[in-house]
Enzyme design. Structure first.
Site, PDB file in Angstrom:
ATOM      1  N   LYS A  62       7.952   0.774 -12.471  1.00 59.22           N
ATOM      2  CA  LYS A  62       9.454  -0.657 -12.028  1.00 59.22           C
ATOM      3  C   LYS A  62       8.621  -1.935 -12.078  1.00 59.22           C
ATOM      4  CE  LYS A  62      12.189  -2.419  -9.390  1.00 59.22           C
ATOM      5  NZ  LYS A  62      12.154  -3.677 -10.535  1.00 59.22           N
ATOM      6  N   CYS A 119      -0.966 -14.156  -5.210  1.00 60.90           N
ATOM      7  CA  CYS A 119      -1.058 -13.732  -3.960  1.00 60.90           C
ATOM      8  C   CYS A 119      -2.432 -14.442  -3.029  1.00 60.90           C
ATOM      9  CB  CYS A 119      -0.592 -11.652  -3.807  1.00 60.90           C
ATOM     10  SG  CYS A 119      -1.830 -11.293  -5.118  1.00 60.90           S
TER      11      CYS A 119
END
Ligand code: NAI
Ligand code: MG
Length: 486
Positions: A192, A300
């Site tokens: 997803k 990140c």
């Protein structure tokens, strides 16, 4: 502040160099890719994805509900049991290789869509995201039939069905990081993409179809957090691979507690980028800029906390400001753009909140003087000078082009400060001395440490964190392990 670049000595403006988008064919509506076909969602619902640089709607995508997740997992299980598990590894490798080749063939299209859907500069999507995604498939295609050599005498076996949930900052690349090792190790996949950036994953679904991967081996479904939660909760899922926020990582860990599901979580970060007085300063300034400002700080592992040794702080900050003034903020599709659009209104609001917090904490704020586009979501590259360990802008992940600057005197002090944070994903060290690098790399609690460079990636090199940055490694030989049992 003058716009003159004190590092390279030039002072001239680029003309606009927009990348063409007339070759991009987007459908108005995308369905779920399940069992080799695009199928309508049971939910009958669709949601829009936008271009954050223009606020224009790009397409509508299907919103998968729990029933759709169930159908996708069933397709993955069927493909695993009947086809993929039994297929000779060298045949599996051919499919993975083929996907890599088609990504290369369609590189330009993928890069433009990536920039349109997510707001990142075309230079980044064209030169980094798409080629690195292809390289990941090439790299793991190579391992597929060599697992016995990768783990001698350990008889590695696949796990089964992998549920993979990815964020919006590197949509195609994260899909490649997840899918390539899963396929190479003989697992099947339900993936997803993030709700803000589903389009390149859906293009990848088209590529997978074009490559004639057996039906159900890779299923790509779109939706929000509830779709992700249904994937995590599904009893036939054996492995969860997640990249995203630490908050959702914790929810996932709770959800799978007491089950046999394996998980890898790649979560937030707040990396220290450490500049010593013996560092090549101009190079370090370039590395600082690359570490936090390119790609809007939506990384990140972004070098979001700068530590400068006191004796060179004035020089570094002055050169950094000058370099920042030359950064071009604007249209992601312009080939000259350094900093594109913030991925969403929500993310821009979050960043702006932190700008207020930092100012309230009494820090000196510096922003570049160039204007930013009126339409779309943009944030100027920002410094918080004179930051301290206790500041919220130092402790919390901002995920935008915002850099805090702290100074230090001794190596012990900077190690202590760099580690005194809930995260431990990455770090950078700038010094002329190899011994200092080795000393630091052994003491910094971070999964990846760059020396005299920043944000360098290669499929053969493992990536992942400590502490609240998550666990498990992606990339390299290490990246095969989370998809295997021994
Ligand atoms: P998020 O963690 O909510 O979203 C990441 C993915 O998880 C998306 O595909 C989302 O649909 C899915 N998801 C959301 N809730 C879920 C649940 N309960 N179960 C399963 N899947 C779920 O990240 P978000 O809200 O987009 O960004 C928030 C913050 O997270 C950012 O400001 C940034 O600090 C951080 N972040 C970190 C990333 C990283 O690479 N480590 C990437 C994106 C965001
Ligand atoms: Mg979008």
């Amino acid at each position: 502040m003058k716009t003159e670049d004190t590092i390279t000595g030039f002072d001239w403006k680029y003309s606009a160099a927009p990348e063409a988008k007339d070759h991009i064919k987007l459908k108005s509506q995308y369905d779920l890719f399940i069992n080799g076909n695009f199928v309508k969602p049971n939910s009958k619902k669709y949601f829009a994805t936008y271009n954050p640089a223009t606020e224009e709607k790009l397409a509508e995508v299907a919103q998968a509900n729990a029933k759709d997740v169930d159908i996708a997992v069933a397709a993955a299980k069927n493909a695993y049991d009947k086809v993929w598990k039994k297929m000779p590894a060298k045949e599996r490798a051919k499919y993975i290789f083929r996907i890599a080749r088609v990504i290369q063939e369609r590189a330009r299209e993928l890069a433009v869509i990536e920039s349109m859907d997510g707001g990142k500069p075309i230079r980044e999507s064209r030169d980094f995201d798409v080629p690195t995604a292809a390289n990941h498939f090439f790299y793991y295609a190579g391992w597929a039939d060599k697992l016995e050599y990768a783990f001698p005498n350990r008889h590695p076996q696949s796990l089964g069905i992998a549920a993979q949930i990815i964020p919006w900052n590197f949509p195609l690349l994260m899909a490649a990081w997840k899918i390539a090792p899963a396929l190479a190790t003989g697992n099947t996949v339900v993936l997803k993409p993030a709700e803000n950036t589903p389009l390149t994953a859906l293009k990848l679904a088209e590529i997978i179809q074009e490559c004639e991967l057996p039906a159900g081996v890779v299923n790509i479904i779109t939706g929000f957090g509830d779709t992700g939660a249904a994937m995590v909760a599904h009893p036939n899922v054996n492995k969860i691979a997640f990249t995203g926020s630490t908050d959702v990582g914790k929810i996932i860990q709770k959800a799978i507690a007491g089950t046999n599901k394996k998980a890898t979580l790649e979560l937030g970060g707040k990396a220290a980028n450490i500049v010593f007085d013996d560092a090549p300063i101009n190079q370090a300034v370039e590395g600082i800029v690359n570490g936090i400002f390119f790609n809007q700080g939506h990384v990140c592992c972004a070098g979001s906390r700068l530590f400068v040794q006191e004796s060179v702080a004035t020089e570094v900050i002055q050169k950094l400001k000058a370099r920042m003034e030359t950064l071009i903020v604007g249209d992601p599709l312009d080939k000259n753009t350094d900093i594109g659009a913030i991925n969403s209104k929500e993310q821009l609001d979050k960043i702006n909140d932190y700008l207020k917090i930092g100012s309230k904490e009494g820090l000196e704020l510096f922003q570049t003087s160039a204007a930013i586009p009126k339409k779309g979501f943009y944030c100027k590259p920002t410094l918080f000078i004179g930051a301290a360990q206790s500041n919220r802008v130092v402790q919390e992940e901002i995920f935008g082009p915002v850099l805090t600057i702290q100074t230090f005197r001794t190596i012990e002090e900077v190690i202590e400060k760099a580690n005194n944070i809930p995260y431990g994903l990455s770090a950078g060290v700038w010094t002329d001395k190899g011994s200092k690098i080795f000393n630091l790399t052994s003491k910094l609690r971070a999964g990846v440490i760059w020396a005299n460079t920043y944000n360098k990636f290669d499929p053969s090199s493992p990536f992942g964190g400590y502490k609240e940055s998550g666990f498990g490694r992606e990339g390299g030989l290490h990246g095969l392990m989370p998809y295997l049992k021994f």
